[in-house]
Motif scaffolding. Sequence first.
Motif, PDB file in Angstrom:
ATOM      1  N   LYS A 157      37.973  65.709  38.090  1.00 31.15           N
ATOM      2  CA  LYS A 157      37.775  65.477  39.511  1.00 31.15           C
ATOM      3  C   LYS A 157      36.731  66.451  40.046  1.00 31.15           C
ATOM      4  CE  LYS A 157      42.574  64.009  40.344  1.00 31.15           C
ATOM      5  NZ  LYS A 157      43.814  64.282  41.124  1.00 31.15           N
ATOM      6  N   PRO A 158      36.018  66.071  41.088  1.00 31.19           N
ATOM      7  CA  PRO A 158      35.113  67.038  41.713  1.00 31.19           C
ATOM      8  C   PRO A 158      35.906  68.167  42.357  1.00 31.19           C
ATOM      9  CG  PRO A 158      35.318  65.070  43.079  1.00 31.19           C
ATOM     10  CD  PRO A 158      36.031  64.771  41.791  1.00 31.19           C
ATOM     11  N   LEU A 159      35.266  69.298  42.573  1.00 29.17           N
ATOM     12  CA  LEU A 159      35.938  70.414  43.233  1.00 29.17           C
ATOM     13  C   LEU A 159      36.154  70.129  44.707  1.00 29.17           C
ATOM     14  CD1 LEU A 159      34.130  73.477  41.616  1.00 29.17           C
ATOM     15  CD2 LEU A 159      36.242  72.325  40.907  1.00 29.17           C
ATOM     16  N   TYR A 160      35.248  69.324  45.276  1.00 22.76           N
ATOM     17  CA  TYR A 160      35.350  68.948  46.683  1.00 22.76           C
ATOM     18  C   TYR A 160      34.564  67.666  46.900  1.00 22.76           C
ATOM     19  CZ  TYR A 160      30.729  71.192  46.900  1.00 22.76           C
ATOM     20  OH  TYR A 160      29.414  71.536  46.686  1.00 22.76           O
ATOM     21  N   VAL A 161      34.847  67.015  48.016  1.00 20.44           N
ATOM     22  CA  VAL A 161      34.093  65.825  48.429  1.00 20.44           C
ATOM     23  C   VAL A 161      33.708  65.973  49.899  1.00 20.44           C
ATOM     24  CG1 VAL A 161      35.120  64.267  46.736  1.00 20.44           C
ATOM     25  CG2 VAL A 161      36.249  64.542  48.942  1.00 20.44           C
ATOM     26  N   PRO A 162      32.585  65.363  50.310  1.00 16.34           N
ATOM     27  CA  PRO A 162      31.625  64.687  49.437  1.00 16.34           C
ATOM     28  C   PRO A 162      30.893  65.679  48.544  1.00 16.34           C
ATOM     29  CG  PRO A 162      30.758  64.818  51.673  1.00 16.34           C
ATOM     30  CD  PRO A 162      32.168  65.311  51.738  1.00 16.34           C
ATOM     31  N   PHE A 204      42.941  58.883  44.396  1.00 21.17           N
ATOM     32  CA  PHE A 204      42.243  59.503  43.274  1.00 21.17           C
ATOM     33  C   PHE A 204      41.934  60.991  43.464  1.00 21.17           C
ATOM     34  CE2 PHE A 204      41.098  54.995  43.336  1.00 21.17           C
ATOM     35  CZ  PHE A 204      41.480  54.615  42.057  1.00 21.17           C
ATOM     36  N   TYR A 205      41.930  61.477  44.670  1.00 22.42           N
ATOM     37  CA  TYR A 205      41.488  62.848  44.921  1.00 22.42           C
ATOM     38  C   TYR A 205      42.575  63.718  45.539  1.00 22.42           C
ATOM     39  CZ  TYR A 205      36.732  61.315  43.820  1.00 22.42           C
ATOM     40  OH  TYR A 205      35.602  60.835  43.187  1.00 22.42           O
ATOM     41  N   ASP A 206      43.790  63.486  45.140  1.00 24.37           N
ATOM     42  CA  ASP A 206      44.895  64.318  45.611  1.00 24.37           C
ATOM     43  C   ASP A 206      44.649  65.771  45.190  1.00 24.37           C
ATOM     44  OD1 ASP A 206      47.457  64.934  46.712  1.00 24.37           O
ATOM     45  OD2 ASP A 206      48.272  64.967  44.669  1.00 24.37           O
ATOM     46  N   GLY A 207      44.690  66.682  46.142  1.00 27.42           N
ATOM     47  CA  GLY A 207      44.454  68.089  45.868  1.00 27.42           C
ATOM     48  C   GLY A 207      43.010  68.512  45.902  1.00 27.42           C
ATOM     49  N   VAL A 208      42.082  67.560  46.022  1.00 23.87           N
ATOM     50  CA  VAL A 208      40.659  67.882  46.106  1.00 23.87           C
ATOM     51  C   VAL A 208      40.307  68.223  47.549  1.00 23.87           C
ATOM     52  CG1 VAL A 208      38.320  66.959  45.854  1.00 23.87           C
ATOM     53  CG2 VAL A 208      40.075  66.439  44.127  1.00 23.87           C
ATOM     54  N   GLU A 209      39.546  69.277  47.737  1.00 25.20           N
ATOM     55  CA  GLU A 209      39.137  69.685  49.084  1.00 25.20           C
ATOM     56  C   GLU A 209      38.246  68.614  49.715  1.00 25.20           C
ATOM     57  OE1 GLU A 209      36.455  73.134  51.328  1.00 25.20           O
ATOM     58  OE2 GLU A 209      36.802  73.242  49.151  1.00 25.20           O
ATOM     59  N   VAL A 210      38.571  68.218  50.928  1.00 28.72           N
ATOM     60  CA  VAL A 210      37.741  67.298  51.703  1.00 28.72           C
ATOM     61  C   VAL A 210      37.028  68.125  52.758  1.00 28.72           C
ATOM     62  CG1 VAL A 210      37.678  65.231  53.143  1.00 28.72           C
ATOM     63  CG2 VAL A 210      39.353  65.407  51.283  1.00 28.72           C
ATOM     64  N   ARG A 211      35.740  68.306  52.603  1.00 31.52           N
ATOM     65  CA  ARG A 211      35.011  69.281  53.413  1.00 31.52           C
ATOM     66  C   ARG A 211      34.635  68.788  54.799  1.00 31.52           C
ATOM     67  NH1 ARG A 211      31.330  73.359  49.748  1.00 31.52           N
ATOM     68  NH2 ARG A 211      33.165  74.334  48.762  1.00 31.52           N
ATOM     69  N   ARG A 212      34.600  67.495  54.963  1.00 33.66           N
ATOM     70  CA  ARG A 212      34.350  66.944  56.292  1.00 33.66           C
ATOM     71  C   ARG A 212      34.909  65.540  56.344  1.00 33.66           C
ATOM     72  NH1 ARG A 212      30.461  63.146  55.984  1.00 33.66           N
ATOM     73  NH2 ARG A 212      28.760  63.355  54.465  1.00 33.66           N
ATOM     74  N   GLU A 213      35.073  65.040  57.540  1.00 31.64           N
ATOM     75  CA  GLU A 213      35.570  63.672  57.691  1.00 31.64           C
ATOM     76  C   GLU A 213      34.513  62.688  57.214  1.00 31.64           C
ATOM     77  OE1 GLU A 213      37.369  60.719  61.172  1.00 31.64           O
ATOM     78  OE2 GLU A 213      36.922  62.829  61.606  1.00 31.64           O
ATOM     79  N   LEU A 214      34.947  61.711  56.464  1.00 33.94           N
ATOM     80  CA  LEU A 214      34.040  60.686  55.951  1.00 33.94           C
ATOM     81  C   LEU A 214      34.213  59.396  56.728  1.00 33.94           C
ATOM     82  CD1 LEU A 214      35.000  61.887  52.564  1.00 33.94           C
ATOM     83  CD2 LEU A 214      32.640  61.145  52.755  1.00 33.94           C
ATOM     84  N   GLY A 215      33.131  58.638  56.830  1.00 27.78           N
ATOM     85  CA  GLY A 215      33.215  57.326  57.441  1.00 27.78           C
ATOM     86  C   GLY A 215      34.058  56.381  56.606  1.00 27.78           C
ATOM     87  N   ARG A 216      34.401  55.258  57.163  1.00 28.86           N
ATOM     88  CA  ARG A 216      35.312  54.315  56.506  1.00 28.86           C
ATOM     89  C   ARG A 216      34.870  53.955  55.095  1.00 28.86           C
ATOM     90  NH1 ARG A 216      36.213  49.062  55.217  1.00 28.86           N
ATOM     91  NH2 ARG A 216      38.253  48.148  55.732  1.00 28.86           N
ATOM     92  N   ASP A 217      33.576  53.705  54.906  1.00 25.78           N
ATOM     93  CA  ASP A 217      33.045  53.293  53.608  1.00 25.78           C
ATOM     94  C   ASP A 217      31.989  54.277  53.100  1.00 25.78           C
ATOM     95  OD1 ASP A 217      34.508  50.792  53.767  1.00 25.78           O
ATOM     96  OD2 ASP A 217      32.987  50.132  55.204  1.00 25.78           O
TER      97      ASP A 217
END
Length: 305
Positions: free
Chosen positions: A141-146, A260-273
């Motif tokens: 998994k990535p360390l964070y998204v996006p 798919f990204y449980d526990g992965v840092e989400v650094r900002r809010e993402l748009g729907r798609d």
Amino acid sequence: MRIFFTGGSGKAGHHVAPYLASQGHQVTNADLTPLGHPEVTDLRVDLTDAGQVYSAMAGTPTSADLQGPDAVVPHGSAYDAVVHFAAIPSAFIAPDATTFATNIVAHYNVLEAATRLGIRKVVFASSETTYGICFAQGERKPLYVPVDEEHPVVPEDSYAMSKVAGEVVARSFQARTGADVYGLRINNVIEPHEYAEKFPAFLADPSLRRRNLFAYIDTRDLGQMTLRAVQTDGLGFQLFNVANADTSVAATSREVIDAFYDGVEVRRELGRDETFYSIDKARDLLGYAPQHSWRDVLEDPRRPR
């Protein structure tokens, strides 16, 4: 501009090289296989042979260039820019050692010839695989998204290793010459006809896209990105993620994160798609604005009519 384009006969190149020509540039395709496009000049070059690369870049691009006041190029190169796409394009095509050696030797030869001949703009194809997710052993998994260009690059496969090494080589040549050298970390390349062929399966099962960070790049938008990189000066050494603005699945961004990204840092809010493969840097520095989507071809089963 006169553009020396390597790998113009490959999956991405055979779209991008003609696109650059359609925008008024003179394009020479340096490849072992001819493209056969009426607006692109084919030149057979083995990029792993340094002598061939030097000779090709120092030579006269076309017979038409023998005419007129600029016919003789006594020193340096007639080319204004190099776009280097040529490579063994993936893992599992050749033995690992062959993939690494071919890609990095060709890359070195192109960068050395271009900078020593005085070409001040080099755009080269790097890859999404540098982040170590695409060809990882098992789940990665990535360390964070996006995922942006600052995300660590720790690949396990020889193809991605060659791309990370190529970025180091490119940074070094830029440092010693001051030329503009831009690397494009290109996501999964999709040709327009592949939407109908491949995407129904992706819409039914988003897990098929996990290794590509649920992203993709339409060849037409890759052409736009390459053009913008060629035309934008003064940025020194840069790396850019290249993807379309949306994901390649019907699941929403929140649904992908939950599944798919449980526990992965989400650094900002993402748009729907919104893509998980951040293209903010390309938008900000190059004015990149992707125009295409699978949603233009297929009905999104998750959206109301």
